[in-house]
Design an enzyme around this catalytic site. Structure first.
Site, PDB file in Angstrom:
ATOM      1  N   ASP A 145      -9.790   4.191   2.326  1.00  0.00           N
ATOM      2  CA  ASP A 145     -10.018   3.686   3.692  1.00  0.00           C
ATOM      3  C   ASP A 145     -10.775   4.703   4.546  1.00  0.00           C
ATOM      4  OD1 ASP A 145      -8.979   1.146   3.501  1.00  0.00           O
ATOM      5  OD2 ASP A 145      -6.972   1.702   4.197  1.00  0.00           O
ATOM      6  N   LYS A 163       0.791  -1.228   0.000  1.00  0.00           N
ATOM      7  CA  LYS A 163       0.000   0.000   0.000  1.00  0.00           C
ATOM      8  C   LYS A 163       0.833   1.293   0.000  1.00  0.00           C
ATOM      9  CE  LYS A 163      -3.992  -0.113   2.413  1.00  0.00           C
ATOM     10  NZ  LYS A 163      -4.992  -0.435   3.456  1.00  0.00           N
TER      11      LYS A 163
END
Ligand code: NAP
Length: 278
Positions: free
Chosen positions: A108, A71
């Site tokens: 997120d 990520k």
């Protein structure tokens, strides 16, 4: 074959990736909307990441999700990084544009907020202090989205204090740090409480922060979703708090990718939850 008549492909890149629930989410939506597309889990080693990302558009991929451990690294590979991804220091959604560029985004924070808004409709992030356990990648997304939504005070506690200090430096004086061995103290008067550590997850250690100061009017959420009701959430529920599990965040964070890649805004509902849990 032109890009117009190609079957669009998307997927998730990680290592390991077999445990990922993303394929279930996307296959549910693809079937539900009758979209001719595929979503494929791909186990990719760190040293192959850049080559793979640049090869995927040529194979018909319109984008991918990115999970642990890639990520952060994808930010260096992408041509364009969204504000949200820059703020969170990581990306979980890549879009491959027709002009050959790779755009990186982090959803997120969106998933976190939508999960709370949808499952605790009266919750107001500006109403009182938020207490967050953890200072990893997910906690960073939570802090950014809470501040963006009007939170005035964010209390943060992490086992490794230096990591919380970095967040305070980046996000400013609204973030207040508490030592990990005094994390229970920051729950006093908190209206939003978040477990953003991996503690409580199947196979990980127990979250042992004392909840004696937690008041029943707090909204409590756990980013861990295996088990669905963590010990932390069960304790908070017994105190009288409204609790929200972490699965919703996972479902909501997937929606922007589906919309960008397949052109349909999907919904998060009980059918999807059941499809992912089955
Ligand atoms: P990360 O960057 O690796 O951070 C892990 C966090 O857990 C750090 O704060 C770490 O503290 C803490 N921690 C780990 N072991 C600990 C221990 N034994 N004692 C005390 N603290 C400990 O991971 P992340 O990406 O932030 O993810 C955190 C959790 O959120 C994971 O369980 C992940 O699955 C979950 N998550 C859920 C969603 C969702 O959609 N629901 C999305 C993202 C993440 P140190 O800094 O001291 O190591």
């Amino acid at each position: 074959m032109t890009s117009q008549n190609r079957i669009p492909l998307a997927g998730v890149i990680g290592r390991p990736v077999a445990h990922s629930k993303s394929p279930r989410i996307f296959r549910h939506w693809l079937t539900h909307f009758g979209v001719k597309g595929h979503y494929i889990p791909m186990d990719v080693a760190e040293q192959d990441l850049e080559t793979v990302i640049h090869a995927l558009p040529r194979l018909g991929f319109v984008g991918v999700n990115v999970t642990i451990p890639h990520k952060e690294h994808v930010l260096e590979i992408a041509d364009l990084v969204s504000d949200q991804a820059a703020l969170t220091g990581s990306a979980n959604t890549l879009v491959f544009r027709d002009d050959g560029t790779v755009h990186a985004d982090s959803t997120d924070g969106h998933g976190f907020m939508e999960n709370l808004r949808s499952n605790a409709p009266d919750w107001d992030p500006g109403q009182g202090p938020a207490a967050i356990l953890g200072a990893g990648g997910a906690a960073r997304a939570v802090v950014a989205s809470l501040l963006n939504a009007g939170a005035e005070e964010i209390r943060l506690s992490n086992r490794t204090r230096a990591r919380s200090e970095i967040l305070r430096k980046e996000f400013g004086a609204k973030v207040r740090i508490h030592d990990w061995n005094e994390a229970g103290d920051m729950l006093k008067g908190a209206r939003t409480v978040v477990n953003a550590t991996s503690l409580g997850m199947v196979g990980h250690g127990r979250l042992q922060v004392p909840l004696r100061d937690l008041s029943g009017d707090a909204v409590v959420t756990d980013l861990v979703y295996a088990p669905l009701e963590t010990e932390f959430l069960a304790q908070a529920r017994r105190i009288g708090c409204q609790t929200v599990d972490g699965l919703g965040m996972l479902l909501f964070q997937a929606a922007p990718g589906f919309e960008r890649w397949f052109g349909i805004a999907p919904h998060v509902d009980d059918q999807l939850r059941q499809a992912v849990l089955s």
